[in-house]
Design a protein around this motif. Structure first.
Motif, PDB file in Angstrom:
ATOM      1  N   TYR A  82      40.102  30.031  53.437  1.00 22.63           N
ATOM      2  CA  TYR A  82      39.186  28.899  53.311  1.00 22.63           C
ATOM      3  C   TYR A  82      38.757  28.388  54.694  1.00 22.63           C
ATOM      4  CZ  TYR A  82      37.857  23.993  52.424  1.00 22.63           C
ATOM      5  OH  TYR A  82      37.208  22.784  52.395  1.00 22.63           O
ATOM      6  N   LEU A  83      39.706  28.288  55.613  1.00 23.23           N
ATOM      7  CA  LEU A  83      39.423  27.782  56.962  1.00 23.23           C
ATOM      8  C   LEU A  83      38.789  28.824  57.877  1.00 23.23           C
ATOM      9  CD1 LEU A  83      42.683  25.722  57.632  1.00 23.23           C
ATOM     10  CD2 LEU A  83      40.408  24.828  57.061  1.00 23.23           C
ATOM     11  N   SER A  95      35.303  35.247  56.288  1.00 25.12           N
ATOM     12  CA  SER A  95      36.058  34.188  55.609  1.00 25.12           C
ATOM     13  C   SER A  95      35.406  32.847  55.931  1.00 25.12           C
ATOM     14  CB  SER A  95      37.526  34.215  56.034  1.00 25.12           C
ATOM     15  OG  SER A  95      37.643  34.091  57.436  1.00 25.12           O
ATOM     16  N   GLY A  96      35.938  31.768  55.387  1.00 23.24           N
ATOM     17  CA  GLY A  96      35.324  30.455  55.527  1.00 23.24           C
ATOM     18  C   GLY A  96      35.131  29.849  54.146  1.00 23.24           C
ATOM     19  N   HIS A  97      34.257  28.850  54.046  1.00 26.26           N
ATOM     20  CA  HIS A  97      34.069  28.220  52.744  1.00 26.26           C
ATOM     21  C   HIS A  97      32.674  27.641  52.562  1.00 26.26           C
ATOM     22  CE1 HIS A  97      35.582  24.945  55.369  1.00 26.26           C
ATOM     23  NE2 HIS A  97      34.748  24.179  54.679  1.00 26.26           N
ATOM     24  N   ILE A  98      32.348  27.343  51.318  1.00 27.36           N
ATOM     25  CA  ILE A  98      31.083  26.713  50.936  1.00 27.36           C
ATOM     26  C   ILE A  98      31.092  25.276  51.444  1.00 27.36           C
ATOM     27  CG2 ILE A  98      29.677  25.984  48.953  1.00 27.36           C
ATOM     28  CD1 ILE A  98      31.142  28.283  47.374  1.00 27.36           C
ATOM     29  N   PRO A  99      29.992  24.796  52.038  1.00 27.44           N
ATOM     30  CA  PRO A  99      29.951  23.404  52.499  1.00 27.44           C
ATOM     31  C   PRO A  99      30.357  22.418  51.403  1.00 27.44           C
ATOM     32  CG  PRO A  99      28.027  24.583  53.279  1.00 27.44           C
ATOM     33  CD  PRO A  99      28.747  25.515  52.346  1.00 27.44           C
ATOM     34  N   HIS A 100      31.180  21.455  51.775  1.00 30.94           N
ATOM     35  CA  HIS A 100      31.664  20.377  50.911  1.00 30.94           C
ATOM     36  C   HIS A 100      32.648  20.846  49.825  1.00 30.94           C
ATOM     37  CE1 HIS A 100      29.030  17.610  52.905  1.00 30.94           C
ATOM     38  NE2 HIS A 100      27.945  18.261  52.528  1.00 30.94           N
ATOM     39  N   SER A 101      33.014  22.132  49.821  1.00 31.94           N
ATOM     40  CA  SER A 101      34.039  22.570  48.872  1.00 31.94           C
ATOM     41  C   SER A 101      35.411  22.178  49.411  1.00 31.94           C
ATOM     42  CB  SER A 101      33.964  24.087  48.648  1.00 31.94           C
ATOM     43  OG  SER A 101      34.258  24.789  49.850  1.00 31.94           O
ATOM     44  N   LEU A 102      36.398  22.137  48.524  1.00 36.61           N
ATOM     45  CA  LEU A 102      37.744  21.705  48.889  1.00 36.61           C
ATOM     46  C   LEU A 102      38.753  22.793  48.548  1.00 36.61           C
ATOM     47  CD1 LEU A 102      37.422  18.121  47.386  1.00 36.61           C
ATOM     48  CD2 LEU A 102      37.279  18.730  49.809  1.00 36.61           C
ATOM     49  N   SER A 157      36.219  28.019  42.127  1.00 34.53           N
ATOM     50  CA  SER A 157      35.737  29.216  42.815  1.00 34.53           C
ATOM     51  C   SER A 157      36.933  29.905  43.457  1.00 34.53           C
ATOM     52  CB  SER A 157      34.697  28.819  43.883  1.00 34.53           C
ATOM     53  OG  SER A 157      34.230  29.945  44.587  1.00 34.53           O
ATOM     54  N   CYS A 158      36.767  31.176  43.851  1.00 33.58           N
ATOM     55  CA  CYS A 158      37.858  31.891  44.526  1.00 33.58           C
ATOM     56  C   CYS A 158      37.252  33.047  45.312  1.00 33.58           C
ATOM     57  CB  CYS A 158      38.906  32.361  43.524  1.00 33.58           C
ATOM     58  SG  CYS A 158      38.282  33.513  42.284  1.00 33.58           S
ATOM     59  N   GLY A 159      37.918  34.195  45.335  1.00 28.79           N
ATOM     60  CA  GLY A 159      37.386  35.342  46.061  1.00 28.79           C
ATOM     61  C   GLY A 159      36.363  36.123  45.254  1.00 28.79           C
ATOM     62  N   SER A 160      36.682  36.396  43.993  1.00 26.56           N
ATOM     63  CA  SER A 160      35.770  37.182  43.157  1.00 26.56           C
ATOM     64  C   SER A 160      35.683  36.667  41.723  1.00 26.56           C
ATOM     65  CB  SER A 160      36.206  38.655  43.149  1.00 26.56           C
ATOM     66  OG  SER A 160      37.518  38.778  42.620  1.00 26.56           O
ATOM     67  N   ALA A 191      28.356  37.266  50.913  1.00 27.15           N
ATOM     68  CA  ALA A 191      27.624  38.522  51.114  1.00 27.15           C
ATOM     69  C   ALA A 191      26.141  38.292  51.392  1.00 27.15           C
ATOM     70  CB  ALA A 191      27.794  39.421  49.890  1.00 27.15           C
ATOM     71  N   ARG A 192      25.641  37.104  51.067  1.00 27.56           N
ATOM     72  CA  ARG A 192      24.226  36.805  51.292  1.00 27.56           C
ATOM     73  C   ARG A 192      24.028  36.224  52.699  1.00 27.56           C
ATOM     74  NH1 ARG A 192      25.124  35.460  45.769  1.00 27.56           N
ATOM     75  NH2 ARG A 192      23.506  36.254  44.348  1.00 27.56           N
ATOM     76  N   LYS A 193      23.100  36.793  53.434  1.00 31.99           N
ATOM     77  CA  LYS A 193      22.867  36.355  54.816  1.00 31.99           C
ATOM     78  C   LYS A 193      22.359  34.919  54.897  1.00 31.99           C
ATOM     79  CE  LYS A 193      21.977  40.982  56.669  1.00 31.99           C
ATOM     80  NZ  LYS A 193      21.003  41.873  57.353  1.00 31.99           N
ATOM     81  N   SER A 194      21.743  34.455  53.830  1.00 31.99           N
ATOM     82  CA  SER A 194      21.182  33.104  53.836  1.00 31.99           C
ATOM     83  C   SER A 194      22.243  32.024  53.601  1.00 31.99           C
ATOM     84  CB  SER A 194      20.101  32.982  52.767  1.00 31.99           C
ATOM     85  OG  SER A 194      20.640  33.276  51.478  1.00 31.99           O
ATOM     86  N   SER A 195      23.447  32.410  53.215  1.00 33.97           N
ATOM     87  CA  SER A 195      24.485  31.432  52.884  1.00 33.97           C
ATOM     88  C   SER A 195      25.032  30.740  54.127  1.00 33.97           C
ATOM     89  CB  SER A 195      25.642  32.109  52.145  1.00 33.97           C
ATOM     90  OG  SER A 195      25.221  32.643  50.915  1.00 33.97           O
ATOM     91  N   ILE A 196      25.251  29.443  54.010  1.00 29.69           N
ATOM     92  CA  ILE A 196      25.888  28.679  55.087  1.00 29.69           C
ATOM     93  C   ILE A 196      27.392  28.774  54.901  1.00 29.69           C
ATOM     94  CG2 ILE A 196      26.207  26.398  56.106  1.00 29.69           C
ATOM     95  CD1 ILE A 196      23.355  25.743  55.171  1.00 29.69           C
ATOM     96  N   ILE A 197      28.085  29.230  55.947  1.00 27.65           N
ATOM     97  CA  ILE A 197      29.540  29.397  55.904  1.00 27.65           C
ATOM     98  C   ILE A 197      30.182  28.423  56.883  1.00 27.65           C
ATOM     99  CG2 ILE A 197      31.445  30.983  56.379  1.00 27.65           C
ATOM    100  CD1 ILE A 197      29.640  33.263  55.459  1.00 27.65           C
ATOM    101  N   GLU A 198      31.076  27.615  56.369  1.00 26.26           N
ATOM    102  CA  GLU A 198      31.801  26.668  57.225  1.00 26.26           C
ATOM    103  C   GLU A 198      33.216  27.185  57.469  1.00 26.26           C
ATOM    104  OE1 GLU A 198      31.650  22.692  55.733  1.00 26.26           O
ATOM    105  OE2 GLU A 198      29.572  22.421  56.383  1.00 26.26           O
ATOM    106  N   LYS A 199      33.737  26.866  58.670  1.00 26.51           N
ATOM    107  CA  LYS A 199      35.083  27.320  59.038  1.00 26.51           C
ATOM    108  C   LYS A 199      35.911  26.200  59.643  1.00 26.51           C
ATOM    109  CE  LYS A 199      33.861  32.154  59.611  1.00 26.51           C
ATOM    110  NZ  LYS A 199      34.220  33.423  60.283  1.00 26.51           N
ATOM    111  N   SER A 200      35.672  25.003  59.181  1.00 26.46           N
ATOM    112  CA  SER A 200      36.432  23.858  59.665  1.00 26.46           C
ATOM    113  C   SER A 200      36.993  23.118  58.469  1.00 26.46           C
ATOM    114  CB  SER A 200      35.547  22.926  60.503  1.00 26.46           C
ATOM    115  OG  SER A 200      34.450  22.489  59.728  1.00 26.46           O
TER     116      SER A 200
END
Length: 201
Positions: A82-83, A95-102, A157-160, A191-200
């Motif tokens: 997630y981080l 790796s990382g996570h969807i913005p505002h997900s917990l 949500s999870c990995g797959s 997998a989508r290039k347009s997705s915003i990935i957060e790592k904090s």
């Protein structure tokens, strides 16, 4: 998955076959008898339970702490994934996570048991009180109260899309009514290039 497709008379065996056997219940090794023909109503797909990529992207623009219409997205993967500090098991996927997900690792809803004088182990859900506490730790008491009252939806949500089902069922055990699942989960999102990935955090 069966519930989503309208099959409501389905359950899981908490602890699975290892617990069943370890507690001394009978096990058959013969092939099952041929099923008898019966009438079964055509099930209906529950479209309100599954979230699409576009729905997740639109929701990720909303901060649940500031916008009451935002759905709370919880991620069942490990905290490291997630981080963004641990790699994904799928090569080339960030790796990382969807913005505002917990983060709520699915293991926080489960506990492993061992039988005395035996190497047999099995896993069950924790008590509803322990599941509730894991949710409080992740989403906060105020958001959990809104979720339990049906004032706000929560999405797993999870990995797959598999262990998200562990969180989904845990939420149902708590009595949460508005709970959905992002079935393609992180694999489809990252997998989508347009997705915003957060790592904090």
């Amino acid at each position: 998955m069966f519930r989503v497709f309208g099959h409501h008379k389905c359950s899981i065996l908490d602890g699975g076959l290892p617990r069943w056997e370890a507690e001394g219940f009978p096990v058959e090794i013969q092939p099952p008898v041929e099923a008898k023909k019966s009438q079964y109503p055509t099930p209906k797909f529950d479209k309100d339970t599954v979230r699409s990529y576009q729905q997740i992207v639109t929701n990720s623009c909303l901060n649940p702490s500031e916008n009451s219409s935002a759905e709370i997205v919880v991620d069942a993967r490990s905290l490291g994934r997630y981080l963004g500090t641990e790699p994904e098991p799928r090569p080339g996927l960030s790796s990382g996570h969807i913005p505002h997900s917990l983060s709520i690792p699915f293991t926080s809803f489960l506990q492993t048991h061992s039988f005395p004088h035996s190497s047999t182990k099995y896993t069950t859900y924790r008590t509803t009180a322990e599941i509730g506490q894991a949710l409080v730790d992740a989403v906060g008491a105020i958001h959990l109260e809104q979720i339990l009252k049906g004032e706000r939806s929560i999405i797993t949500s999870c990995g797959s899309g598999m262990t998200a089902g562990v969180l989904w069922l845990g939420l149902k055990l708590l009595g949460v009514r508005q709970v959905g699942l992002y079935d393609e989960s992180w694999t489809g999102y990252a997998a989508r290039k347009s997705s915003i990935i957060e790592k904090s955090p």
